[in-house]
Structure formats: structure tokens, C-alpha cells
Design a protein around this motif. Structure first.
Motif, PDB file in Angstrom:
ATOM      1  N   VAL A   1       0.789  -1.311  -0.008  1.00 33.35           N
ATOM      2  CA  VAL A   1       0.149   0.451   0.309  1.00 33.35           C
ATOM      3  C   VAL A   1       1.238   0.824  -0.116  1.00 33.35           C
ATOM      4  O   VAL A   1       1.740   1.517   1.271  1.00 33.35           O
ATOM      5  CB  VAL A   1      -0.495   0.256   1.359  1.00 33.35           C
ATOM      6  CG1 VAL A   1      -2.185   0.954   1.264  1.00 33.35           C
ATOM      7  CG2 VAL A   1      -1.771  -1.663   1.598  1.00 33.35           C
ATOM      8  N   ALA A   2       1.129   2.102  -0.994  1.00 31.61           N
ATOM      9  CA  ALA A   2       1.550   3.415  -0.928  1.00 31.61           C
ATOM     10  C   ALA A   2       0.866   4.522  -0.290  1.00 31.61           C
ATOM     11  O   ALA A   2      -0.601   4.366  -0.662  1.00 31.61           O
ATOM     12  CB  ALA A   2       1.981   3.947  -2.582  1.00 31.61           C
TER      13      ALA A   2
ATOM     14  N   SER B   1       4.917   3.649   1.849  1.00 29.81           N
ATOM     15  CA  SER B   1       5.622   4.824   1.669  1.00 29.81           C
ATOM     16  C   SER B   1       4.611   6.780   2.712  1.00 29.81           C
ATOM     17  O   SER B   1       3.547   6.252   2.694  1.00 29.81           O
ATOM     18  CB  SER B   1       5.467   5.308  -0.013  1.00 29.81           C
ATOM     19  OG  SER B   1       3.443   5.648  -0.419  1.00 29.81           O
ATOM     20  N   LEU B   2       4.564   7.110   2.774  1.00 26.81           N
ATOM     21  CA  LEU B   2       4.701   8.201   2.985  1.00 26.81           C
ATOM     22  C   LEU B   2       5.447   9.385   3.236  1.00 26.81           C
ATOM     23  O   LEU B   2       6.306   9.133   2.716  1.00 26.81           O
ATOM     24  CB  LEU B   2       4.414   8.086   4.435  1.00 26.81           C
ATOM     25  CG  LEU B   2       3.571   7.382   5.863  1.00 26.81           C
ATOM     26  CD1 LEU B   2       4.107   6.821   7.392  1.00 26.81           C
ATOM     27  CD2 LEU B   2       1.794   7.518   5.364  1.00 26.81           C
ATOM     28  N   SER B   3       4.242  10.552   3.033  1.00 23.06           N
ATOM     29  CA  SER B   3       5.162  12.351   2.634  1.00 23.06           C
ATOM     30  C   SER B   3       4.633  12.950   3.353  1.00 23.06           C
ATOM     31  O   SER B   3       3.474  13.470   4.497  1.00 23.06           O
ATOM     32  CB  SER B   3       5.353  11.986   1.240  1.00 23.06           C
ATOM     33  OG  SER B   3       3.370  12.267   0.722  1.00 23.06           O
TER      34      SER B   3
ATOM     35  N   LEU C   1       8.805   9.653   1.916  1.00 21.98           N
ATOM     36  CA  LEU C   1      10.441   8.280   2.332  1.00 21.98           C
ATOM     37  C   LEU C   1       9.154   7.068   2.294  1.00 21.98           C
ATOM     38  O   LEU C   1       8.086   6.521   2.283  1.00 21.98           O
ATOM     39  CB  LEU C   1       9.347   8.656   4.124  1.00 21.98           C
ATOM     40  CG  LEU C   1      10.512   8.048   5.201  1.00 21.98           C
ATOM     41  CD1 LEU C   1      11.908   8.929   4.993  1.00 21.98           C
ATOM     42  CD2 LEU C   1       9.906   8.262   6.707  1.00 21.98           C
ATOM     43  N   VAL C   2      10.158   6.510   1.466  1.00 18.69           N
ATOM     44  CA  VAL C   2       9.544   5.048   0.362  1.00 18.69           C
ATOM     45  C   VAL C   2      10.332   4.144   1.189  1.00 18.69           C
ATOM     46  O   VAL C   2      11.875   4.330   1.364  1.00 18.69           O
ATOM     47  CB  VAL C   2       9.942   5.016  -1.026  1.00 18.69           C
ATOM     48  CG1 VAL C   2       9.527   4.494  -1.637  1.00 18.69           C
ATOM     49  CG2 VAL C   2       8.959   6.394  -1.457  1.00 18.69           C
ATOM     50  N   ALA C   3       9.641   3.340   1.030  1.00 18.83           N
ATOM     51  CA  ALA C   3      10.637   2.023   2.478  1.00 18.83           C
ATOM     52  C   ALA C   3      11.732   0.882   0.383  1.00 18.83           C
ATOM     53  O   ALA C   3      11.224   1.159  -0.333  1.00 18.83           O
ATOM     54  CB  ALA C   3       9.479   0.589   2.453  1.00 18.83           C
ATOM     55  N   THR C   4      13.153   0.913   1.127  1.00 14.03           N
ATOM     56  CA  THR C   4      13.877   0.090   0.034  1.00 14.03           C
ATOM     57  C   THR C   4      13.789  -1.198   0.106  1.00 14.03           C
ATOM     58  O   THR C   4      13.927  -1.922   0.035  1.00 14.03           O
ATOM     59  CB  THR C   4      15.454   0.493   0.366  1.00 14.03           C
ATOM     60  OG1 THR C   4      15.230   0.510   2.291  1.00 14.03           O
ATOM     61  CG2 THR C   4      15.700   2.338   0.391  1.00 14.03           C
ATOM     62  N   GLY C   5      12.884  -1.863   1.513  1.00 12.94           N
ATOM     63  CA  GLY C   5      13.067  -3.475   1.925  1.00 12.94           C
ATOM     64  C   GLY C   5      11.692  -4.007   1.479  1.00 12.94           C
ATOM     65  O   GLY C   5      10.720  -3.365   1.255  1.00 12.94           O
ATOM     66  N   GLU C   6      11.842  -5.380   2.025  1.00  9.57           N
ATOM     67  CA  GLU C   6       9.883  -5.697   2.198  1.00  9.57           C
ATOM     68  C   GLU C   6       9.184  -5.561   3.356  1.00  9.57           C
ATOM     69  O   GLU C   6       8.422  -5.523   3.831  1.00  9.57           O
ATOM     70  CB  GLU C   6       9.853  -7.392   2.251  1.00  9.57           C
ATOM     71  CG  GLU C   6      10.699  -7.590   0.877  1.00  9.57           C
ATOM     72  CD  GLU C   6      10.057  -7.238  -0.294  1.00  9.57           C
ATOM     73  OE1 GLU C   6       8.376  -7.687  -0.627  1.00  9.57           O
ATOM     74  OE2 GLU C   6      10.729  -7.195  -1.726  1.00  9.57           O
TER      75      GLU C   6
ATOM     76  N   PRO D   1       5.161  10.281  -3.825  1.00 11.78           N
ATOM     77  CA  PRO D   1       5.569   8.798  -4.004  1.00 11.78           C
ATOM     78  C   PRO D   1       5.384   7.949  -4.817  1.00 11.78           C
ATOM     79  O   PRO D   1       6.372   7.004  -5.467  1.00 11.78           O
ATOM     80  CB  PRO D   1       4.985   8.034  -2.480  1.00 11.78           C
ATOM     81  CG  PRO D   1       4.246   8.722  -2.656  1.00 11.78           C
ATOM     82  CD  PRO D   1       4.153  10.044  -3.110  1.00 11.78           C
ATOM     83  N   TRP D   2       5.188   8.251  -5.750  1.00 11.73           N
ATOM     84  CA  TRP D   2       3.707   7.225  -6.884  1.00 11.73           C
ATOM     85  C   TRP D   2       4.628   6.719  -7.858  1.00 11.73           C
ATOM     86  O   TRP D   2       4.661   5.822  -8.407  1.00 11.73           O
ATOM     87  CB  TRP D   2       2.784   8.031  -7.758  1.00 11.73           C
ATOM     88  CG  TRP D   2       2.039   8.861  -6.440  1.00 11.73           C
ATOM     89  CD1 TRP D   2       1.570  10.146  -6.911  1.00 11.73           C
ATOM     90  CD2 TRP D   2       0.815   8.254  -5.286  1.00 11.73           C
ATOM     91  NE1 TRP D   2       0.764  10.291  -5.476  1.00 11.73           N
ATOM     92  CE2 TRP D   2       0.462   9.685  -4.896  1.00 11.73           C
ATOM     93  CE3 TRP D   2       0.885   7.517  -5.275  1.00 11.73           C
ATOM     94  CZ2 TRP D   2      -0.459   9.257  -3.648  1.00 11.73           C
ATOM     95  CZ3 TRP D   2       0.196   7.427  -3.462  1.00 11.73           C
ATOM     96  CH2 TRP D   2      -0.208   7.995  -3.173  1.00 11.73           C
TER      97      TRP D   2
END
Length: 462
Positions: free
Chosen positions: A224-225, A249-251, A257-262, A305-306
Motif C-alpha cells: 500500500v502506497a 510510503s508516506l510523505s 519517505l519510501v521503503a527500500t525493503g519488504e 511517492p507515486w
């Protein structure tokens, strides 16, 4: 609507509604309802006033206050107050116009309105904000009341500001009444109100997923973004986590701010962000200070983030208007997004909506399904309506009662949009109904019929 060329946000909201209504069968089945359009598009009343206040140094400041009392066909004017430097009449008219039909979709007795000021609470002391709120309410208190107009909070107006304004109203009018919603729990507020918009957004999407998948899928396992990091984004994220999703993600206005892992965001991460926002700070400050966040998230300055989230199943724009454009919509579809619902008001440009709707129509069950703001984020105002009911009865419901009512309202709203879309739009075999079409037709028809009954417009026989 050529009378409002300097009001682009309002023009966009009006054009989006009208284009949908004219693409539907509504005016073929009920041609008389088209007579309502020029009436419902003009506010019943616009109040604009000066707000004079002094800062902690004793220096004088002047801001502009507004209240757009747009439509009272279904009940007292209802809609938030926004304190932000970008506030202007076009934005408030667009928000008030959307609010009319959003409130209609809740099934509660609420009209539509919006208000606020170009005052910026960021960087101000509590004393300065209190003085501003008292100065603002000095004029606004003349025009609102429990049976007339019941404002709530919005961007820049949280529990602190609502408290100061409620105290000012009580002082000026010498009466205690449920004139504002979003009040404190010990003085007339409703439980679940801060969570309501985010929770309601997720409840609405739950029904989208269940319907589209034939009951075989849920939030569990979905990526979920989310944009934004205020109340709506925070509680949508927490509810999505509770249902087994991964929030990636959140912003805020400074970037994403975007997750780089799982792993994605945890409840503890969101608690830290909530505290940061209470302190009126920005996400990069937290990212720079926390090594744990640096190892799991990438900070992308000045970005939404999109286009940065990678694979995504669900997108929840929850920051501000027009935060997804056509190119970002195409990027989300290319990344696998199947459900997009707006936690923010008019979160997508018209061009982005056109992309969503074309993908839904072309790919049928495999396309992106779009939940518009006036339906998907109506949970906040729905619980405001429940707060009004509790105030009228002088009682207080439990969190479980309010949450159950909220879930029921979102379920009824979803099926109302879905069934109205089936009734008034031609669908190809296997095509998912247009929820934006259903929301616009249903909300407009409810309001237009009430306005006709009140004599606000009438049919002229040929």
C-alpha cells in the motif's frame, strides 16, 4: 460556469461533476434535474471578513477569514475550517462544493460548507494561535450554530485550534452547544473522530477489493502506497497494517519517505511520525535523526511517492488536492496498482481520473479501480455527524459503537455508489462499475431532489 475563470479549483470540481452527470443516463431518466445545476453551483452565502490579531511581541497582523455556506438542503452546513497560507476563495468553494455531495453520501442530515483563513499556524506559539482563534471566532460566531452551521477541523486546525475556537464561541455567545466537531473527548467530542477519515478510507477499499475479487482477496499481503503524514495518512496506514498489508510510503510537503525493503512502516514508525507532526516538524528531520529509518527507507526530497514505490497494489492519496497527475497515474498502473482511493479531497487531476477510468473500462476486472474522495473519505464527516448526534442527545458512545457505525456508513456508501453506477451507466460484460460516476450521480440526485422539494428550483412546463 465561465463566470469563475479565476477560481480554477472550483471550476475543476464543477466540471468533473457535470461531465460525469452528462455522461450518465440521469438527465435522460430525470431531465428536470438538470435545472438544478445552475442553482446548486452557487453558494447560498459567502462570508468574508478580516481577522486582526497580535503576536507575542505585540505587533499587529491582519488575515482574511472565510466561511462558504454552500448548501443546506439536507441539513446544517457542515465542513471543516482550514488554516493555511494557500487558503483562498477558489479552494474553499471547491471544498465546499465537494462537501455537499460527500455529506449526502453518508446518509446523515448534513449540508455542505467550508471555511478557514490564510493564517499559518506553523511557527506560531500557543498564545499566538489562541489569540488568532479568538479573533477569528469573534466574527464567525455570528454566522454558525448547532442548527445552522457546524464547522470542524481541517489542515492546520487540530484539537488545539478547535478547543480555542469552542472556548471563544462559548464566551461570545454565552451558550454551550455542539457548534464545532472534533472537540476534546471530555467536552463533547466523539471517540474515533481523529481516526475516522483514515479508517473509513480503508473500510471503503475493503469493499472494493472484496467485490472485485469475488470475496477471494483482502488487504492481507497487499503493498500500500500512501501520501501525506497527517491524521488521514497515519490512521489509514495503521488500519492497513492491522489488516495485514505492508505500507511502503508516506510523505509531506518536503518530499517522500519510501521503503527500500519488504518490511515497510511499523506501528512504532507511525507513532514517531505522529509525534513529529504534533511538533509541527517535517519528515526529513526524523529521517536524518533515526538510523533505523535510514536503513529501511529512502528519502526523496521534493517528490511525491507515486513514481518511486516500485510494485504496488493499492494507492491512497491522503495529502492534498491534485496530488496525482496523469503521468503518475500511468506509473502506478504500470507498477501493478489495482485500487486507488482518495483520502485527500480531489486528490487526482481530471487527467489522472481519465487514465483510471480508461484503464478500468479497457481491462475490465484487471484494470485499476478508482474510489473518489467524496465517497472514499467521507468517514471523517460521517463521524462528525455522529458527534453532532451525541451532542444533541447529551450522551457519549463507546469507541466500539462509533467504529461500528462508521463501518456501516462506509459499507452503505460503497453499495450506493456501486448500484447507482450500474443503474445509470452502460457497462460492458465483466466491466467494473465507475464508482466516481455512481458517487456523483447519487450525491447530486439526493441534493437536487431535496432542493426541489424546498422550492429552491422548479420545472417549467413546455
Amino acid at each position: 460556469m465561465s463566470n469563475y475563470p479565476a477560481e480554477p479549483e472550483f471550476q475543476q470540481a464543477y466540471s468533473e461533476l457535470v461531465s460525469t452527470l452528462k455522461a450518465s443516463k440521469l438527465f435522460q431518466v430525470h431531465p428536470e434535474l438538470e435545472n438544478c445545476l445552475p442553482v446548486v453551483s452557487v453558494p447560498e452565502r459567502i462570508i468574508q471578513f478580516r481577522v486582526v490579531w497580535e503576536d507575542d511581541k505585540g505587533e499587529l497582523h491582519v488575515n482574511t477569514g472565510y466561511r462558504v455556506q454552500f448548501n443546506s438542503a439536507l441539513g446544517p452546513y457542515k465542513g471543516g475550517l482550514r488554516f493555511h497560507p494557500t487558503v483562498n476563495l477558489s479552494i474553499l468553494k471547491f471544498l465546499g462544493f465537494e462537501q455537499i455531495f460527500k455529506n449526502a453520501l453518508t446518509g446523515l442530515s448534513m449540508g455542505g460548507g467550508k471555511g478557514g483563513s490564510d493564517f499559518d499556524p506553523k511557527g506560531k506559539s500557543d498564545s499566538e494561535i489562541r489569540r488568532f482563534c479568538y479573533a477569528f471566532m469573534k466574527e464567525l460566531s455570528r454566522h454558525i450554530g448547532g442548527f445552522t452551521d457546524v464547522p470542524a477541523g481541517d489542515i492546520g486546525v487540530g484539537g488545539r485550534e478547535v478547543g480555542y475556537m469552542f472556548g471563544a464561541y462559548k464566551s461570545y455567545r454565552n451558550q454551550w452547544e455542539g457548534v464545532l466537531t472534533g472537540k476534546g473527548e471530555t467536552w463533547g467530542g466523539s471517540l474515533i473522530r481523529p481516526e475516522a477519515t483514515g479508517y473509513g478510507l480503508v473500510y471503503y477499499v475493503q469493499h472494493m477489493i472484496a467485490y472485485a475479487s469475488g470475496g477471494k482477496e483482502s488487504f492481507a499481503g497487499k503493498r500500500v502506497a500512501i501520501s501525506g503524514s497527517g491524521n488521514v495518512a497515519q490512521f489509514a496506514a495503521l488500519k492497513a497494517l492491522e489488516l495485514g498489508a505492508t505500507v511502503i510510503s508516506l510523505s509531506d510537503s518536503k518530499g517522500a519517505l519510501v521503503a527500500t525493503g519488504e518490511q515497510g512502516f511499523t506501528e512504532a514508525d507511525i507513532a514517531q511520525i505522529a509525534q513529529l507532526k504534533l511538533e509541527r516538524k517535517y519528515l526529513p528531520e526524523l529521517h536524518q535523526a533515526e538510523e533505523c529509518l535510514q536503513s529501511r527507507f529512502k528519502w526523496i526530497p521534493g517528490a511525491r511517492p507515486w513514481t518511486h514505490v516500485g510494485k504496488v497494489d493499492i494507492a491512497l492519496p491522503s495529502a492534498t488536492q491534485n496530488e496525482v497527475n496523469a503521468e503518475e497515474a500511468k506509473a502506478l498502473i504500470a507498477a501493478g496498482c489495482k485500487y486507488l482511493a482518495e483520502g485527500s479531497n480531489m486528490g487526482s487531476t481530471q487527467e489522472a481520473i481519465d487514465v483510471y477510468e480508461a484503464d478500468r473500462a479497457e481491462k475490465k476486472q484487471n484494470g485499476l479501480w478508482y474510489g473518489p474522495a467524496k465517497a472514499a473519505n467521507c468517514g471523517g464527516v460521517a463521524v462528525s455527524g455522529l458527534e453532532m448526534a451525541q451532542n444533541s442527545m447529551r450522551i457519549r458512545w463507546t469507541a466500539e459503537q462509533v467504529d461500528k457505525e462508521l463501518a456501516g456508513i462506509m459499507e452503505r456508501c460503497f453499495w450506493d455508489c456501486l448500484n447507482t453506477a450500474k443503474e445509470y451507466f452502460d457497462l460492458a460484460e465483466g466491466e467494473l462499475p465507475s464508482l466516481v460516476g455512481g458517487a456523483n450521480v447519487s450525491g447530486f440526485a439526493k441534493v437536487a431532489k431535496a432542493m426541489h422539494d424546498h422550492g429552491d428550483w422548479w420545472s417549467v412546463k413546455a
